[in-house]
Scaffold this motif. Sequence first.
Motif, short mmCIF file in Angstrom:
data_model
loop_
_atom_site.label_atom_id
_atom_site.label_comp_id
_atom_site.label_asym_id
_atom_site.label_seq_id
_atom_site.Cartn_x
_atom_site.Cartn_y
_atom_site.Cartn_z
N VAL A 183 0.90 -1.25 0.09
CA VAL A 183 0.07 -0.01 0.06
C VAL A 183 0.85 1.35 0.02
O VAL A 183 0.67 2.16 -0.68
CB VAL A 183 -0.90 -0.02 1.12
N LYS A 184 1.84 1.21 0.67
CA LYS A 184 2.84 2.29 0.94
C LYS A 184 3.50 2.66 -0.43
O LYS A 184 3.72 3.91 -0.88
CB LYS A 184 3.91 2.32 2.14
N LEU A 185 4.02 1.57 -1.08
CA LEU A 185 4.62 1.84 -2.67
C LEU A 185 3.48 2.43 -3.66
O LEU A 185 3.91 3.07 -4.30
CB LEU A 185 5.12 0.48 -2.84
N ASP A 186 2.14 1.93 -3.51
CA ASP A 186 1.21 2.24 -4.33
C ASP A 186 0.91 3.72 -3.93
O ASP A 186 0.80 4.70 -5.05
CB ASP A 186 0.24 1.37 -4.12
N LEU A 187 0.70 4.01 -2.90
CA LEU A 187 0.52 5.56 -2.60
C LEU A 187 1.66 6.44 -2.94
O LEU A 187 1.35 7.75 -3.42
CB LEU A 187 0.18 5.75 -0.96
N GLU A 188 2.85 5.87 -2.78
CA GLU A 188 4.14 6.80 -3.20
C GLU A 188 3.89 7.12 -4.65
O GLU A 188 4.22 8.05 -5.22
CB GLU A 188 5.21 5.85 -2.95
N TYR A 189 3.65 5.84 -5.59
CA TYR A 189 3.44 6.20 -6.90
C TYR A 189 2.36 7.15 -7.11
O TYR A 189 2.38 7.87 -8.07
CB TYR A 189 3.17 4.89 -7.68
N ILE A 190 1.01 7.14 -6.55
CA ILE A 190 0.02 7.86 -7.01
C ILE A 190 0.41 9.56 -6.56
O ILE A 190 0.04 10.33 -7.37
CB ILE A 190 -1.03 7.45 -6.04
N ARG A 191 1.26 9.59 -5.46
CA ARG A 191 1.71 10.88 -5.15
C ARG A 191 2.31 11.56 -6.11
O ARG A 191 2.40 12.90 -6.56
CB ARG A 191 2.15 11.01 -3.66
N HIS A 192 3.39 10.68 -6.61
CA HIS A 192 4.64 11.32 -7.54
C HIS A 192 4.50 10.71 -9.10
O HIS A 192 5.24 11.03 -9.85
CB HIS A 192 6.02 10.88 -6.75
N ALA A 193 2.99 10.39 -9.36
CA ALA A 193 3.02 9.93 -10.54
C ALA A 193 3.35 10.83 -11.77
O ALA A 193 3.01 11.97 -11.86
CB ALA A 193 1.49 9.35 -10.91
N SER A 194 3.97 10.55 -12.91
CA SER A 194 4.45 11.30 -13.89
C SER A 194 4.98 10.53 -15.06
O SER A 194 5.18 9.15 -15.02
CB SER A 194 5.81 12.15 -13.59
N LEU A 195 5.03 10.79 -16.26
CA LEU A 195 5.30 10.25 -17.59
C LEU A 195 6.57 9.24 -17.43
O LEU A 195 6.52 8.20 -17.65
CB LEU A 195 5.36 11.05 -18.78
N SER A 196 7.59 10.26 -16.78
CA SER A 196 8.70 9.64 -16.81
C SER A 196 9.01 8.49 -15.56
O SER A 196 9.71 7.61 -15.72
CB SER A 196 9.94 10.71 -16.38
N TYR A 197 8.21 8.61 -14.52
CA TYR A 197 8.09 7.53 -13.59
C TYR A 197 7.30 6.30 -14.15
O TYR A 197 7.71 5.18 -14.04
CB TYR A 197 7.15 8.16 -12.34
N ASP A 198 6.20 6.77 -15.07
CA ASP A 198 5.73 5.63 -15.82
C ASP A 198 6.65 4.86 -16.69
O ASP A 198 6.67 3.56 -16.69
CB ASP A 198 4.36 6.03 -16.60
N LEU A 199 7.45 5.52 -17.49
CA LEU A 199 8.28 4.81 -18.37
C LEU A 199 9.39 4.02 -17.66
O LEU A 199 9.88 2.78 -18.01
CB LEU A 199 8.86 5.75 -19.05
N TRP A 200 9.74 4.60 -16.32
CA TRP A 200 10.78 3.97 -15.53
C TRP A 200 10.04 2.52 -15.11
O TRP A 200 10.73 1.56 -15.26
CB TRP A 200 11.34 4.73 -14.48
N ILE A 201 8.90 2.52 -14.60
CA ILE A 201 8.51 1.34 -14.02
C ILE A 201 8.04 0.36 -15.11
O ILE A 201 8.48 -0.94 -14.81
CB ILE A 201 7.05 1.57 -13.62
N ILE A 202 7.77 0.87 -16.43
CA ILE A 202 7.51 -0.20 -17.64
C ILE A 202 9.09 -0.76 -17.71
O ILE A 202 8.90 -2.13 -18.22
CB ILE A 202 7.08 0.74 -18.62
N TRP A 203 10.09 -0.10 -17.80
CA TRP A 203 11.27 -0.61 -18.07
C TRP A 203 11.66 -1.51 -17.25
O TRP A 203 12.30 -2.61 -17.67
CB TRP A 203 12.37 0.53 -18.23
#
Length: 216
Positions: A183-203
């Motif tokens: 849950v903490k990791l998911d909320l961290e993502y939601i708070r800081h979501a960005s296209l660069s963050y998304d592409l890093w997670i996809i990679w």
Amino acid sequence: MAEQRILINPQKIKSRKGYHFVKRTLDIVLSSIGLICLSPLMAVIAYKIKREDQGPVFYKQVRVGKNGRQFEMYKFRSMIINADQLLDKLKGQNEVEGAMFKMKHDPRITNIGHYLREHSLDELPQLVNVLKGDMSLVGPRPPLPSEVEQYTDYDRQRLYAIPGCTGLWQATKRNDVGFDDMVKLDLEYIRHASLSYDLWIIWKTVIIIFKPNGSY
């Protein structure tokens, strides 16, 4: 108790219209390309599943998405046909705390299912969910309705975002952490979501396909 505070302002998330528009466009483009390019691999997986067990190739399950909306999520079937009926008998062997069931040596998983899960290949049909708009390529893991019933207000913040095929939890810690840390990791993502963050997670997720990080 301070950890149970509502940390995310949903109105702030809604206000990020530019990001959400580009994210949705990226979801459509990449999931379409993925379905086309990966169709030979998906055909091989379907053949392997049928060869081992003459049940259905695909598995549909009701999950909870953004703002509590329910939808049918698609996966390659990695368990025996009556797996859902056997779950009640196995709940006492759950290896994680909180509103989630995980068992490393789950007897319901088929031989091909172990391989698919280890390399996250069972998730490929979720690209269809992405095209439909039920899911995004990146976001929190979509929970079961029975899991959401156990959520605290703090946990429910996960439902502020569209669920994803992969996310920060899946791409980093996976099954090395329990429900609370997920849950903490998911909320961290939601708070800081960005296209660069998304592409890093996809990679990071692509790397996991070749070098698994503890999925089961």
